[in-house]
Design an enzyme around this catalytic site. Structure first.
Site, mmCIF file in Angstrom:
data_model
loop_
_atom_site.group_PDB
_atom_site.id
_atom_site.type_symbol
_atom_site.label_atom_id
_atom_site.label_comp_id
_atom_site.label_asym_id
_atom_site.label_seq_id
_atom_site.Cartn_x
_atom_site.Cartn_y
_atom_site.Cartn_z
ATOM 1 N N GLU B 42 32.276 44.416 40.414
ATOM 2 C CA GLU B 42 33.695 44.479 40.716
ATOM 3 C C GLU B 42 34.393 43.454 39.827
ATOM 4 O O GLU B 42 34.070 42.268 39.869
ATOM 5 C CB GLU B 42 33.877 44.112 42.192
ATOM 6 C CG GLU B 42 35.074 44.711 42.847
ATOM 7 C CD GLU B 42 35.196 44.223 44.284
ATOM 8 O OE1 GLU B 42 36.265 43.731 44.620
ATOM 9 O OE2 GLU B 42 34.214 44.321 45.054
ATOM 10 N N ASP B 53 43.871 38.068 49.118
ATOM 11 C CA ASP B 53 42.826 37.142 48.730
ATOM 12 C C ASP B 53 43.050 35.766 49.320
ATOM 13 O O ASP B 53 44.174 35.355 49.566
ATOM 14 C CB ASP B 53 42.768 37.044 47.209
ATOM 15 C CG ASP B 53 42.150 38.286 46.595
ATOM 16 O OD1 ASP B 53 41.018 38.618 46.987
ATOM 17 O OD2 ASP B 53 42.801 38.925 45.760
#
Lengths: 386, 252
Positions: B42, B53
């Protein structure tokens, strides 16, 4: 138009973790807010605790100077000193209905933080306010007020250390504590249903103003003016007039050091559509989609985005866009202080500034939203030698 | 569309931020990860304001954005194109929706196809807003990997499980990305719910930092995604520690 969108704008661009919380907030809002019990409780608080209705004041000396009838909607006279308390109390009541006892909020100028801390103190809820470190410096009085009211103020050191970063940090807290926490967003931004909820709770401003001007003048105004950061005071006063096309709606953004300086907060004037903090709206961003730093002398306007409904009203041509620079705002703050004895917040001072640049007919009726009082800005005003 | 990224079970999926510390080092890490047991990589395209995040990944994004290079979508696609000349294992982008919107949705999926990108994870693009993206994904054969959390309602879960391609990204805890000591315990039952709807591979992310986490996840899911832990290792101990950790995790 699907639910939660204003034309192409709005929506719910959030991680899956928040989706169910937003669905539950929307369901609660749709079920609880229309009930007589909720309406009664909210109106009673607005009347007895906030001090509504706020006056609509005919400012005769500036009217004479400008050559039109200028009415000031005195949101600065609300308890805690700005319009923010309308939304904070409404959402705290919603949180109570959802059984959530922990409240988080973001704040720029500190007015929304103070309003939220106040609502939480009143209702016995825990309150955590995220605030950019730079804003903590320039709004120290409001930081002290929040602490006095029992809130925890968390300094945000990421990015530009202003409202944008405080909002990101509040969203992160919510992602982690979503089961027992309600996030009171302070403006008409964020994922659906926030832009609608905040607008609805602030729309009391326009409903009162409409009634008051009809009683004072027997007709609707020609122009309604408000400053725009995220846009909550603007949507609050515009909403009652949006459908009446004869009323010009003027949104004033912060031009900072000038629109061409690259240092401003004028997302509607100079932004492009994009996603920040959960909704699609006009944004200050570079050609790769990275969010740019906003600038304004007023912390409350220092945000690179704007509410999605305002983006829609811009594209549909319903609002007229104006701007005022830092210098214009500071001068207007002094002007209103000396001419009418009202010290406006630096945010509201942007709206006042355009009175001098727009042209009016002598029988024009103008309503200008004084969204907050200037006490919190005394430090900044002194720094600028006012 | 048929994606067969999980021919072998127990797929380890490391995450790197493009450009942290440099684009060439990111490319070297992707290659080394594949050489040391990663099944899928990823690659995060940095964004100034990533809401999904945690602080570790955000700091990594900000390092990449202030490095002096331009770690853009185009730069990421160039890395993919070069790596795919030597490796057939899947590479997926992880990025905020605004970056794709700014690049242009159709153009993104077209260019991704040309570069050989296999899929894309867009944490802040919910199924409800994804119709244009799904149409472009179908035309280009570049998969959209959706994320779900255990808080997802049964109705939405069914829609998301049917829409996702490649695999389903299961967020193991509430909160943002970031390493944690303990992980949620109700996940095996949730994975069973997913599998009852559709036999799609499930990879678990958010909070994996120890070999025992990987082992635990692999006992009920098909893949484990390791992000913040590797990003921290990279910034504190350098790439050789990261590669060592990947081979340890892959051997679990």
């Amino acid at each position: 138009m699907t639910r939660g969108h204003f034309g192409q704008f709005g929506g719910r661009y959030v991680p899956d973790t928040l989706f169910s919380a937003l669905e539950s907030l929307e369901a609660t809002y749709r079920t609880i807010a229309p009930t007589q019990e909720f309406k009664d409780e909210f109106s009673k608080l607005l009347k007895d605790y906030v001090g509504r209705p706020t006056p609509l004041f005919l400012a005769e000396r500036i009217s004479a100077e400008i050559g039109a009838k200028i009415y000031l909607k005195r949101e600065d006279l609300n308890h805690t000193g700005a319009h923010k308390i309308n939304n904070a109390l409404g959402q705290a009541l919603l949180a109570k209905a959802m059984g959530k006892r922990r409240i988080i909020a973001e704040t720029g100028a500190g007015q929304h933080g103070v309003a939220t801390a106040t609502a939480c103190a009143l209702m016995g809820m825990d309150c955590v306010v995220y605030m950019g470190e730079e804003d903590i410096q320039r709004q120290s009085l409001n930081v002290y007020r929040m602490k006095l009211l029992g809130a925890t103020v968390v300094p945000v050191t990421a990015g530009s250390r202003t409202l944008k970063d405080a909002t990101t940090e509040a969203i992160r807290d919510w992602l982690t504590n979503v089961n027992h926490t309600h996030y009171i967003i302070g403006s008409v931004v964020g994922p659906h249903p926030y832009p609608t909820i905040v607008r609805d709770f602030q729309s009391i401003i326009g409903r009162e103003a409409k009634k008051q001007i009809l009683s004072a003048e027997g007709r609707l105004p020609d122009t309604v003016i408000a400053c725009v950061g995220g846009g909550s005071n603007a949507m609050g006063i515009f909403h009652a007039f949006v459908k009446t096309k004869s009323v010009a709606l003027v949104a004033v953004e912060a031009a900072g050091h000038g629109l061409d300086s690259g240092e401003h907060s004028a997302a509607l004037n100079r932004g492009t559509p994009g996603v920040l903090h959960g909704s699609l709206s006009y944004l200050l961003q570079d050609s790769f989609g990275q969010i740019q730093l906003a600038h304004s002398v007023s912390a409350g306007l220092d945000y690179p985005g704007v509410g999605p409904e305002l983006s829609y009203l811009k594209d549909s041509g319903r609002i007229r866009l104006e701007t005022a620079t830092d210098t214009d705002a500071l001068a207007s703050c002094r002007w209103l202080s000396r001419t009418e004895g009202i010290i406006p917040a630096l945010e509201s001072s942007h709206a006042i500034a355009v009175l001098k640049t727009m042209s009016f007919k002598s029988d024009d009726i103008v309503i200008l939203n004084v969204s907050g009082r200037g006490d919190k800005d005394i430090g900044t005003l002194m720094e600028h030698g006012l | 569309m048929a994606f067969n990224w999980f021919a072998k079970s127990n797929v380890l999926i490391p995450y790197f931020t493009l450009g942290d510390p440099s684009i060439s080092e990111s490319e070297a890490l992707v290659r080394a990860a594949f050489d040391n047991g990663a099944g899928i990589v990823e690659l995060g395209i940095p964004f100034s304001d990533p809401i999904a995040d945690g602080p570790v990944i955000q700091a990594s994004h900000l390092r990449a954005l202030s490095s002096g290079e331009s770690p853009t979508i185009s730069a990421g696609l160039n890395v993919v194109q070069r790596v795919k000349q030597d490796y057939s294992k899947p590479i997926v982008f992880m990025l905020s929706v605004n970056l794709i919107m700014s690049y242009g949705v159709k153009k993104f999926f077209n260019d991704a196809k040309i570069a050989g990108l296999d899929g894309v994870v867009i944490p802040d693009l919910p199924f409800e807003e994804a119709s244009d993206y799904l149409a472009a994904s179908r035309r280009s054969n570049v998969a959209i990997v959706f994320l779900v959390s255990p808080l997802c309602s049964p109705e939405r879960l069914e829609q998301i499980v049917r829409a996702t391609e490649g695999f389903l990204y299961l967020i193991s805890t509430t909160g943002t990305t970031g390493a944690r000591d303990t992980m949620a315990t109700d996940l095996p039952a949730f994975v069973e719910k997913i599998k009852a709807i559709r036999d799609i591979p499930v990879a678990v992310g958010f909070g994996i930092s120890k070999p025992r986490h990987v082992k635990e996840v692999m006992s009920y899911a098909d893949g484990a995604i390791v992000g913040s832990h590797l990003v921290t290792l990279l910034s504190t101990k350098g790439s050789s520690s990261v590669i060592h950790e990947i081979s340890e995790f892959a051997a679990v």
